[in-house]
Design a protein around this motif. Structure first.
Motif, PDB file in Angstrom:
ATOM      1  N   UNK A  94       0.909  -1.134   0.063  1.00  0.00           N
ATOM      2  CA  UNK A  94      -0.012   0.130  -0.079  1.00  0.00           C
ATOM      3  C   UNK A  94       0.757   1.373   0.007  1.00  0.00           C
ATOM      4  N   UNK A  95       2.153   1.274   0.459  1.00  0.00           N
ATOM      5  CA  UNK A  95       3.119   2.344   0.369  1.00  0.00           C
ATOM      6  C   UNK A  95       3.403   2.579  -0.822  1.00  0.00           C
ATOM      7  N   UNK A 100       3.265   5.693  -5.762  1.00  0.00           N
ATOM      8  CA  UNK A 100       3.054   5.669  -7.375  1.00  0.00           C
ATOM      9  C   UNK A 100       1.657   6.554  -7.658  1.00  0.00           C
ATOM     10  N   UNK A 101       0.753   6.608  -6.902  1.00  0.00           N
ATOM     11  CA  UNK A 101      -0.367   7.512  -7.266  1.00  0.00           C
ATOM     12  C   UNK A 101       0.197   8.807  -6.849  1.00  0.00           C
ATOM     13  N   UNK A 103       3.072  10.239  -7.190  1.00  0.00           N
ATOM     14  CA  UNK A 103       3.721  10.777  -8.373  1.00  0.00           C
ATOM     15  C   UNK A 103       3.021  10.886  -9.569  1.00  0.00           C
ATOM     16  N   UNK A 104       1.729  10.177 -10.158  1.00  0.00           N
ATOM     17  CA  UNK A 104       1.023  10.378 -10.819  1.00  0.00           C
ATOM     18  C   UNK A 104       0.419  11.676 -10.811  1.00  0.00           C
ATOM     19  N   UNK A 105       0.171  12.266  -9.562  1.00  0.00           N
ATOM     20  CA  UNK A 105      -0.532  13.706  -9.568  1.00  0.00           C
ATOM     21  C   UNK A 105       0.533  14.698  -9.583  1.00  0.00           C
ATOM     22  N   UNK A 106       1.676  14.320  -9.904  1.00  0.00           N
ATOM     23  CA  UNK A 106       2.872  15.493 -10.138  1.00  0.00           C
ATOM     24  C   UNK A 106       3.564  15.795  -8.771  1.00  0.00           C
ATOM     25  N   UNK A 126      11.655   7.097  -6.319  1.00  0.00           N
ATOM     26  CA  UNK A 126      10.547   6.386  -6.742  1.00  0.00           C
ATOM     27  C   UNK A 126      10.783   5.312  -7.755  1.00  0.00           C
ATOM     28  N   UNK A 127      11.423   5.875  -8.817  1.00  0.00           N
ATOM     29  CA  UNK A 127      11.504   5.022 -10.238  1.00  0.00           C
ATOM     30  C   UNK A 127      12.440   4.005  -9.828  1.00  0.00           C
ATOM     31  N   UNK A 128      13.585   4.133  -8.966  1.00  0.00           N
ATOM     32  CA  UNK A 128      14.259   3.093  -8.695  1.00  0.00           C
ATOM     33  C   UNK A 128      13.594   1.939  -7.917  1.00  0.00           C
TER      34      UNK A 128
END
Length: 181
Positions: A94-95, A100-101, A103-106, A126-128
């Motif tokens: 869940x973390x 991910x969410x 980051x999707x929000x900018x 986060x991408x790593x």
């Protein structure tokens, strides 16, 4: 609060060091970062003192810290690792979903990892983390190693700023802008 010395974080927790850093960032008007309390469910409360005497941790917390740095929304979690292998079970599904969410929000999501045996701190974009997570989801390793860490993401202290994560965050932002140009 613990004290900083040339021998690193011994005698103090990573969380104390980050909280101290965040206080300084706020005082210098560089960032406003809040520690998110770990949600608990009380089981027993002493009726005379009104103190919780027994409780359990709720499973669904998001991340340790959330806030804004120079107008950029950020969230991150702090993790300590005693060995040279970081088990991904230390990060909950869940973390990862929340990050991910976010980051999707900018926003910018990351981990701060302290390899205590080596007395080294790292910023893990986060991408790593997501790449390690996806590798695990595909049946690969359920961990990543110190050797796999990109050492250029090491976090250094700067005067009284003990965990100076604004430098790697600035790099993370710059690399994202380069990806969009």
């Amino acid at each position: 609060m613990g004290t900083w010395n040339s021998r690193g974080l011994r005698g103090s927790t990573l969380e104390d060091m980050i909280n101290h850093t965040n206080d300084l960032y706020r005082e210098k008007k560089l960032a406003l970062i809040q520690k998110i309390p770990t949600p608990i469910t009380p089981v027993s409360i002493d009726k005379t003192s009104r103190h919780i005497t027994l409780a359990y941790f709720d499973q669904k917390s998001t991340v340790d810290y959330i806030g804004a740095i120079q107008g950029v929304p950020v969230c991150f979690d702090a993790k300590e690792c005693a060995a040279d292998t970081f088990p991904l079970q230390n990060v909950h599904p869940h973390q990862v979903a929340f990050m991910r969410e976010f980051e999707e929000q900018g926003g910018i999501a990351f981990l701060i990892i302290y390899f205590s045996q080596r007395d080294e701190l790292y910023y893990l974009p986060f991408f790593h983390l997501d790449a390690y997570w996806e590798r695990m989801q595909q049946g690969g390793r359920k961990s990543f190693t110190y050797e796999e860490m990109d050492k250029t993401w090491r976090i250094k202290s700067h005067r009284d700023i003990l965990v100076h994560y604004l430098e790697p965050l600035s790099r993370d932002l710059g690399e994202r802008e380069d990806d969009f140009s």
